[in-house]
Motif scaffolding. Structure first.
Motif, PDB file in Angstrom:
ATOM      1  N   ASP A   1       0.831  -1.204   0.000  1.00  0.00           N
ATOM      2  CA  ASP A   1       0.000   0.000   0.000  1.00  0.00           C
ATOM      3  C   ASP A   1       0.870   1.260   0.000  1.00  0.00           C
ATOM      4  O   ASP A   1       0.392   2.357   0.223  1.00  0.00           O
ATOM      5  CB  ASP A   1      -0.925  -0.009   1.218  1.00  0.00           C
ATOM      6  N   ALA A   2       2.176   1.082  -0.198  1.00  0.00           N
ATOM      7  CA  ALA A   2       3.092   2.224  -0.126  1.00  0.00           C
ATOM      8  C   ALA A   2       3.695   2.558  -1.477  1.00  0.00           C
ATOM      9  O   ALA A   2       4.634   3.327  -1.568  1.00  0.00           O
ATOM     10  CB  ALA A   2       4.202   1.935   0.882  1.00  0.00           C
ATOM     11  N   GLY A   3       3.172   1.967  -2.552  1.00  0.00           N
ATOM     12  CA  GLY A   3       3.659   2.283  -3.890  1.00  0.00           C
ATOM     13  C   GLY A   3       4.943   1.572  -4.258  1.00  0.00           C
ATOM     14  O   GLY A   3       5.663   2.017  -5.140  1.00  0.00           O
ATOM     15  N   LYS A   4       5.273   0.457  -3.566  1.00  0.00           N
ATOM     16  CA  LYS A   4       6.544  -0.212  -3.843  1.00  0.00           C
ATOM     17  C   LYS A   4       6.420  -1.257  -4.942  1.00  0.00           C
ATOM     18  O   LYS A   4       7.298  -1.379  -5.778  1.00  0.00           O
ATOM     19  CB  LYS A   4       7.062  -0.873  -2.558  1.00  0.00           C
ATOM     20  N   VAL A   5       5.301  -2.016  -4.919  1.00  0.00           N
ATOM     21  CA  VAL A   5       5.125  -3.069  -5.917  1.00  0.00           C
ATOM     22  C   VAL A   5       4.555  -2.454  -7.194  1.00  0.00           C
ATOM     23  O   VAL A   5       3.541  -1.771  -7.161  1.00  0.00           O
ATOM     24  CB  VAL A   5       4.187  -4.165  -5.384  1.00  0.00           C
ATOM     25  N   ILE A   6       5.236  -2.681  -8.303  1.00  0.00           N
ATOM     26  CA  ILE A   6       4.799  -2.095  -9.571  1.00  0.00           C
ATOM     27  C   ILE A   6       4.199  -3.192 -10.444  1.00  0.00           C
ATOM     28  O   ILE A   6       4.828  -4.224 -10.686  1.00  0.00           O
ATOM     29  CB  ILE A   6       5.988  -1.413 -10.295  1.00  0.00           C
ATOM     30  N   VAL A   7       2.967  -2.988 -10.878  1.00  0.00           N
ATOM     31  CA  VAL A   7       2.308  -3.944 -11.753  1.00  0.00           C
ATOM     32  C   VAL A   7       2.392  -3.409 -13.174  1.00  0.00           C
ATOM     33  O   VAL A   7       1.964  -2.289 -13.444  1.00  0.00           O
ATOM     34  CB  VAL A   7       0.837  -4.146 -11.338  1.00  0.00           C
ATOM     35  N   GLU A   8       2.973  -4.206 -14.072  1.00  0.00           N
ATOM     36  CA  GLU A   8       3.095  -3.762 -15.462  1.00  0.00           C
ATOM     37  C   GLU A   8       2.027  -4.428 -16.302  1.00  0.00           C
ATOM     38  O   GLU A   8       1.895  -5.642 -16.332  1.00  0.00           O
ATOM     39  CB  GLU A   8       4.486  -4.103 -15.987  1.00  0.00           C
ATOM     40  N   LYS A   9       1.234  -3.616 -16.966  1.00  0.00           N
ATOM     41  CA  LYS A   9       0.202  -4.127 -17.881  1.00  0.00           C
ATOM     42  C   LYS A   9       0.463  -3.483 -19.229  1.00  0.00           C
ATOM     43  O   LYS A   9       0.203  -2.283 -19.402  1.00  0.00           O
ATOM     44  CB  LYS A   9      -1.186  -3.745 -17.378  1.00  0.00           C
ATOM     45  N   GLY A  10       1.006  -4.254 -20.177  1.00  0.00           N
ATOM     46  CA  GLY A  10       1.386  -3.658 -21.449  1.00  0.00           C
ATOM     47  C   GLY A  10       2.521  -2.678 -21.200  1.00  0.00           C
ATOM     48  O   GLY A  10       3.542  -3.028 -20.609  1.00  0.00           O
ATOM     49  N   ASP A  11       2.318  -1.423 -21.592  1.00  0.00           N
ATOM     50  CA  ASP A  11       3.371  -0.444 -21.306  1.00  0.00           C
ATOM     51  C   ASP A  11       2.950   0.520 -20.206  1.00  0.00           C
ATOM     52  O   ASP A  11       3.473   1.615 -20.089  1.00  0.00           O
ATOM     53  CB  ASP A  11       3.770   0.311 -22.593  1.00  0.00           C
ATOM     54  N   VAL A  12       1.987   0.113 -19.393  1.00  0.00           N
ATOM     55  CA  VAL A  12       1.516   0.961 -18.305  1.00  0.00           C
ATOM     56  C   VAL A  12       1.987   0.378 -16.984  1.00  0.00           C
ATOM     57  O   VAL A  12       1.841  -0.822 -16.737  1.00  0.00           O
ATOM     58  CB  VAL A  12      -0.028   1.046 -18.306  1.00  0.00           C
ATOM     59  N   LYS A  13       2.597   1.234 -16.139  1.00  0.00           N
ATOM     60  CA  LYS A  13       3.045   0.776 -14.828  1.00  0.00           C
ATOM     61  C   LYS A  13       2.118   1.335 -13.758  1.00  0.00           C
ATOM     62  O   LYS A  13       1.916   2.554 -13.689  1.00  0.00           O
ATOM     63  CB  LYS A  13       4.485   1.243 -14.568  1.00  0.00           C
ATOM     64  N   LEU A  14       1.565   0.450 -12.921  1.00  0.00           N
ATOM     65  CA  LEU A  14       0.601   0.882 -11.905  1.00  0.00           C
ATOM     66  C   LEU A  14       1.116   0.562 -10.517  1.00  0.00           C
ATOM     67  O   LEU A  14       1.739  -0.476 -10.303  1.00  0.00           O
ATOM     68  CB  LEU A  14      -0.734   0.168 -12.135  1.00  0.00           C
ATOM     69  N   VAL A  15       0.873   1.485  -9.587  1.00  0.00           N
ATOM     70  CA  VAL A  15       1.206   1.222  -8.182  1.00  0.00           C
ATOM     71  C   VAL A  15      -0.005   1.552  -7.327  1.00  0.00           C
ATOM     72  O   VAL A  15      -0.892   2.295  -7.742  1.00  0.00           O
ATOM     73  CB  VAL A  15       2.406   2.060  -7.689  1.00  0.00           C
ATOM     74  N   LYS A  16      -0.037   0.972  -6.110  1.00  0.00           N
ATOM     75  CA  LYS A  16      -1.108   1.277  -5.162  1.00  0.00           C
ATOM     76  C   LYS A  16      -0.518   2.056  -3.995  1.00  0.00           C
ATOM     77  O   LYS A  16       0.476   1.650  -3.407  1.00  0.00           O
ATOM     78  CB  LYS A  16      -1.774   0.005  -4.662  1.00  0.00           C
TER      79      LYS A  16
END
Lengths: 62, 371
Positions: free
Chosen positions: B94-109
């Motif tokens: 919940d601190a923006g450390k894990v980055i989820v890559e979907k295509g060329d978009v990087k998402l964090v929570k």
């Protein structure tokens, strides 16, 4: 600090208001027990309106 | 026999209340690896509970740090179109450390909100106020915990009232089973809320809205007291939406007299009429819905806050009073507040419906007298 003082003032004001409403409603019910239902409904509505004011002030002050 | 039955009911209610308190307690203690014991940490957990989240968290084992939770779908509209995946891909971060890559978009929570990293960035950066500098929020249509709660309430209402309606269709005038609980409530809303406030002639048109709003709020308030840990009616967006429904309904069903009295009040000097019109319009468009939404939001939030703080007493007072006294105190106090909360759950649903019908009643009223 100041918003805590403000919150205290709001609670004092709201408490006085609710006390007035509740006390008068009790008095009314004691005088006329057959009107208890109507008095209760009116009391809850006025209480809710007052509560809206007090909560509004609390949220704005936060 | 009656006494036995009554005491069984009482004990059942007591056990249920206690069960939900334990579950709240779990939520306070859900940091992996180490237990919560400082006031700041407890405040963090309470704030976290009051917010919406992307997964459904039940329990975290303290020693191993394993989470017992199930993920909910994330549906976001990014700069590169719609992306869907399960929230488990964030691994409870919940601190923006894990980055989820979907295509060329990087998402964090980050703090229960989903951010999209700007192109070229590989980690999230913060300025001194802990705001993200190289990421922006995305349009979030996820099935979050609150959305899940609302869907659940919708399904419960469909099941309950569907059964009641089918009973009437078959020609049975006396409902059976759970419908027997619902019928008096429907009649209560009709006879005590709609009829006195809107009037005998016009109340029927608004019954659908009033009943839906009443049961929706009530069921969600009660779900908030169960171990599931929902806080749906404590989300300001939800209550704002409900208040907007009320405003739209009373604005569009206003009678000729209502608009005449709002915009050009008869019976007052001409100079005062424009001033009164402004005051009345602000009252109807801004103040009335604002007080409706703030009341529900603040009551439920305050309720959840108080329950969790009282449970946290067991931890905060442990040093000065010992484990037995502090646990006992928090148990007794939080049981007391839980019982009050059951009353508040009904009262807030009642108040919202009552004031909605009062405002609708003001708008549809037709005056026979002329000032």
């Amino acid at each position: 600090m100041y918003n805590l003082i403000g919150a205290g003032l709001i609670v004092i004001g709201g408490g006085i208001g609710l006390g007035q409403i509740g006390g008068k409603a009790m008095e009314g019910i004691a005088r006329q027990p057959e009107a208890a239902g109507k008095i209760q409904t009116a009391m809850i509505i006025i209480g809710a309106l007052l509560e809206g004011l007090a909560f509004g002030a609390l949220i704005l002050g936060k | 026999m009656v006494v036995v039955k009554k005491s069984i009911n009482f004990i059942a209610v007591l056990v249920l209340a206690l069960f939900s308190m334990f579950s709240y307690g779990d939520e306070i203690q859900h940091k992996p690896g180490n237990k919560v014991d400082t006031a700041e940490e407890i405040n963090d957990y309470i704030a976290h509970h009051l917010k919406d989240s992307h997964d459904f968290h039940f329990y975290t084992h303290n020693e191993s740090g394993t989470h017992y939770s199930f993920p909910l779908p994330v549906i976001v509209w990014t700069s590169n179109g719609l992306k869907t995946f399960m929230s488990s891909e964030f691994h409870h971060d919940d601190a923006g450390k894990v980055i989820v890559e979907k295509g060329d978009v990087k998402l964090v929570k980050l703090h229960s909100k989903i951010y999209e990293l700007e192109s070229g960035a590989s980690t999230i950066n913060f300025d001194e106020h802990h705001h993200a500098t190289n990421a922006h929020k995305v349009l979030d249509f996820s099935i979050t915990k609150s959305v899940f709660g609302m869907l659940l309430a919708g399904i419960l209402m469909l099941l309950g009232f569907g059964a009641l309606a089918r009973g009437y269709k078959k020609g049975k005038m006396i409902p059976k089973g759970f419908s027997r609980v619902l019928e008096p409530l429907v009649i209560y809303v009709r006879d005590e809320i709609a009829k006195p406030n809107i009037g005998e002639k016009k109340y029927r048109k608004f019954m659908g809205f009033l009943l839906t709003v009443f049961f929706f709020i009530w069921i969600l308030n009660l779900l908030g007291l169960t171990p599931l840990g929902f806080n749906v009616t404590g989300q300001i967006a939800v209550t704002a939406c409900l208040a907007i429904f009320t405003v739209v309904i009373y604005m569009f069903s206003g009678s000729k007299d209502f608009w005449a009295h709002t915009l050009w009040m008869p019976g007052v000097p001409y100079i005062l009429r424009p001033i009164l019109a402004v005051i009345e319009l602000v009252g109807f468009v801004v103040i009335k819905p604002f007080s409706l939404l703030i009341r529900l939001f603040a009551n439920i939030t305050a309720g959840h806050f108080v329950v969790m703080s009282l449970i946290a007493l067991a931890i905060t007072l442990k040093v000065s009073f010992g484990p037995v006294v502090s646990t006992g105190m928090s148990l007794v106090l939080s049981l007391f507040i839980m019982v009050i909360e059951i009353l508040v759950a009904f009262l807030q649903a009642f108040i919202f419906t009552m004031l909605s019908s009062l405002f609708i009643g003001m708008a549809v009223e037709e005056h026979d007298d002329h000032h």
